[in-house]
Design an enzyme around this catalytic site. Structure first.
Site, short mmCIF file in Angstrom:
data_model
loop_
_atom_site.label_atom_id
_atom_site.label_comp_id
_atom_site.label_asym_id
_atom_site.label_seq_id
_atom_site.Cartn_x
_atom_site.Cartn_y
_atom_site.Cartn_z
N ALA A 23 0.83 -1.21 0.00
CA ALA A 23 0.00 0.00 0.00
C ALA A 23 0.87 1.26 0.00
O ALA A 23 2.04 1.23 0.38
CB ALA A 23 -0.91 0.01 1.24
N THR A 61 -8.97 0.69 4.96
CA THR A 61 -8.80 1.68 6.03
C THR A 61 -10.13 2.28 6.53
O THR A 61 -11.09 2.40 5.76
CB THR A 61 -7.89 2.82 5.53
OG1 THR A 61 -7.88 3.88 6.49
CG2 THR A 61 -8.37 3.40 4.20
N ASP A 62 -10.11 2.71 7.78
CA ASP A 62 -11.24 3.46 8.37
C ASP A 62 -11.43 4.81 7.67
O ASP A 62 -12.50 5.42 7.76
CB ASP A 62 -10.98 3.69 9.87
CG ASP A 62 -9.67 4.40 10.16
OD1 ASP A 62 -8.69 4.19 9.39
OD2 ASP A 62 -9.59 5.17 11.13
N TYR A 86 -5.69 9.94 -0.39
CA TYR A 86 -5.34 8.61 0.15
C TYR A 86 -6.60 7.77 0.35
O TYR A 86 -6.68 6.62 -0.09
CB TYR A 86 -4.59 8.77 1.48
CG TYR A 86 -4.54 7.50 2.31
CD1 TYR A 86 -3.66 6.46 1.98
CD2 TYR A 86 -5.38 7.32 3.41
CE1 TYR A 86 -3.63 5.29 2.73
CE2 TYR A 86 -5.36 6.15 4.15
CZ TYR A 86 -4.48 5.14 3.82
OH TYR A 86 -4.46 3.98 4.56
#
Ligand SMILES: NC(=O)c1ccc[n+]([C@@H]2O[C@H](COP(=O)([O-])OP(=O)(O)OC[C@H]3O[C@@H](n4cnc5c(N)ncnc54)[C@H](OP(=O)(O)O)[C@@H]3O)[C@@H](O)[C@H]2O)c1
Length: 288
Positions: A62, A103-104, A127
């Site tokens: 990532a 991801t959160d 992102y």
């Protein structure tokens, strides 16, 4: 023998998977990094996967530079989205299971109750958008499990815990935001959970259910609470001062609330998750 391929294995989660995998025998592990398997190079990914024919892929590769992504959007998209597409294209039609980590930050943080897998994403930053796009590619494979996690740290790599330990030893006061709430995740716990799921599925003890899952440690805190706990656990003398996000210069809007509801992964896979304070203690012991 089941073949398990881990991409991005030089990062925090990848290294923790190397550690955790030592407790799970009888599988062939292939750990790759940016040099041995660059997920952005379509032909390389196809050839590598075609040659090694993994039964499982854990994608830890990532681009995680949340601030820098604003000025490098193409790079973030290339790794976090196109890279996932390359993997998915290479396993299309096969029975290879993909565990993809997200991801959160796909959430905008406007809720004030924990986000579950049915909550609507609304990524705020480059992102976050690139990770969300990666999720959508991962979902194109019918045997994909997407695990969203938050505030990852480990004794490997660079992370908030190490930054606080370093600056906490050098400075009298640290200013840390207290208006962003979430949950830290010890990458070692996440790695153990992933290995636990894989091993139980391979032994037919549980069914593999594709889809989105949330995983972090238990409990909630602000970055200020997290920093305070790190300083206390490490026995540092510095003070931690709570500040507002608006007083901490950043080009990126981060979700002010990104607590993940973990009921689904706990119920589907019978996983017990440690509280973040308990796991933080274990990690700090390794670091000081
Ligand atoms: N870190 C967090 O706070 C956080 C929070 C939520 C979710 N996540 C997600 O959790 C997962 C694991 O994160 P992490 O903290 O372990 O990440 P990490 O430590 O940054 O590791 C990512 C790894 O991917 C490698 N990589 C970068 N570009 C690549 C490419 N083109 N091909 C192959 N490998 C490549 C990196 O290698 P180089 O170092 O050589 O570039 C690095 O070793 C990621 O999906 C991340 O988005 C992380």
């Amino acid at each position: 023998m089941a073949v398990i391929l881990v991409t991005g294995a030089s990062g925090q989660l990848g290294n923790e998977l190397k550690v955790s995998s030592k407790n799970y025998f009888g599988y062939e592990y292939i750990f790759t990094d940016n040099d041995t398997l660059d997920i952005t190079i379509e032909r390389e990914v196809k050839d590598f996967i075609g040659k090694n024919r993994p039964d499982w892929i854990i994608n830890c590769a990532a681009y995680n530079f949340v601030d820098k992504a604003e000025t490098e959007p193409d790079k973030a998209m290339q790794i976090n989205a196109a890279g996932v597409h390359n993997i998915v294209e290479s396993i299309k039609g096969s029975e290879c299971r993909l565990i993809h980590v997200s991801t959160d930050y796909v959430f905008d943080g406007r809720l004030n109750i924990p986000y579950n897998e049915y909550s609507t994403p609304d990524p705020l930053s480059v992102y976050a958008k690139s990770k969300f796009e990666g999720e959508r590619y991962a979902m194109m494979h019918y045997l994909s499990m997407i695990i969203r996690t938050s505030w990852l740290y480990s004794s490997f790599g660079n992370n908030f815990v190490k930054t606080i330990l370093k600056h906490g030893a050098e400075k009298e006061t640290l200013r840390v935001v207290f208006d962003q709430t979430g949950t830290p995740t010890y990458a070692a716990d996440l790695a153990d959970a992933i290995m636990f799921i894989i091993s139980r599925v391979i032994r037919n003890q549980i069914a593999f259910n594709a889809g989105i899952y949330h995983y972090s440690n238990e409990g909630i805190c602000s970055w200020y609470d997290f920093a305070t706990e790190i300083v206390q656990e490490a026995g540092l003398k510095c003070k931690v001062q709570p500040i507002l996000s608006k007083d901490y210069p950043s080009a990126v809007q981060r979700p002010c609330y990104s607590v993940l509801d973990k009921s689904k992964i706990k119920e589907n896979y019978s996983i017990e998750i440690p509280h973040w304070r308990v796991s933080l203690k274990r990690c700090i012991k390794l670091l000081i």
